[in-house]
Enzyme design. Structure first.
Site, PDB file in Angstrom:
ATOM      1  N   HIS A  16     -13.015  11.794  -5.179  1.00 29.11           N
ATOM      2  CA  HIS A  16     -12.172  12.080  -6.342  1.00 29.11           C
ATOM      3  C   HIS A  16     -11.006  12.999  -6.002  1.00 29.11           C
ATOM      4  CE1 HIS A  16     -15.596  10.262  -8.367  1.00 29.11           C
ATOM      5  NE2 HIS A  16     -14.737   9.949  -9.307  1.00 29.11           N
ATOM      6  N   GLU A  69     -13.288  -0.264   2.408  1.00 30.75           N
ATOM      7  CA  GLU A  69     -12.466  -0.054   1.219  1.00 30.75           C
ATOM      8  C   GLU A  69     -13.013  -0.829   0.027  1.00 30.75           C
ATOM      9  OE1 GLU A  69      -8.033   0.698   3.041  1.00 30.75           O
ATOM     10  OE2 GLU A  69      -8.519  -1.288   2.300  1.00 30.75           O
ATOM     11  N   CYS A 112       0.822  -1.223   0.000  1.00 27.82           N
ATOM     12  CA  CYS A 112       0.000   0.000   0.000  1.00 27.82           C
ATOM     13  C   CYS A 112       0.850   1.265   0.000  1.00 27.82           C
ATOM     14  CB  CYS A 112      -0.938   0.016   1.192  1.00 27.82           C
ATOM     15  SG  CYS A 112      -2.116  -1.336   1.205  1.00 27.82           S
TER      16      CYS A 112
END
Length: 173
Positions: free
Chosen positions: A70, A159, A26
């Site tokens: 976003h 997630e 990650c």
């Protein structure tokens, strides 16, 4: 009594990119399509004997989701991120937010992003664990402005389907 709000069905979602500095997989910029589930427990109160009005919970949560949607989520208080022209020990996050470009390095890799593409969060990581705590803390402060009958709020930031982190914030009198 307890109320539940399902993030998928209530459209409490956001898609963001993030990085977990130092993590084996990650540690690269990657993204998720998150959704946020909420559980609130408290006494029924008021004219309609609600624990809390669903409309309020969804409105406040959606506002946070919209802010993160976003964008690249950047944990300002991560000691592995070296920001240009910013020292986490002495400078205010508000000064960093005024910059037009956010420039930083992680493990020698340089990044430079327009600030409008970023959300600078007062967190050590942008993990699901830290995001669930961020949502719970933010929502508890907002709900406490109107409601004095709540025992706790629990927020799960997912997630994706099947994996998320849940944080429980107690309301103290």
């Amino acid at each position: 009594m307890k109320i539940l709000v399902n993030g998928i069905q209530s459209n409490l979602r956001f898609s963001s990119a993030h990085v977990i500095p130092g993590h084996e997989s990650c540690g690269f910029i990657h993204g998720h399509s998150y959704f946020v589930d909420i559980e609130i427990e408290g006494e029924r109160a008021g004219k309609f004997e609600f624990v809390v009005d669903f409309k309020d919970v969804k409105k406040y949560t959606k506002a946070i989701c919209d802010e993160l949607d976003h964008r690249v989520l950047i944990p300002v208080y991560n000691k592995l991120i070296d920001f240009k022209d910013f020292d986490i020990e002495t400078d205010s996050i508000f000064e960093l937010k005024k910059q037009k470009t956010i420039s930083f390095k992680i493990d020698g890799k340089g990044y430079s992003l327009p600030s409008v593409d970023c959300v600078l969060l007062p967190l050590p990581y942008t993990s699901a664990e830290e995001l669930s705590k961020f949502f719970a803390e933010t929502l508890s402060r907002k709900l406490a402005e109107t409601y004095d009958n709540l025992d706790y709020i629990s927020v799960c930031v997912n997630e994706g389907i099947g994996q998320g982190a849940q944080y429980k914030k107690e309301f103290v009198e």
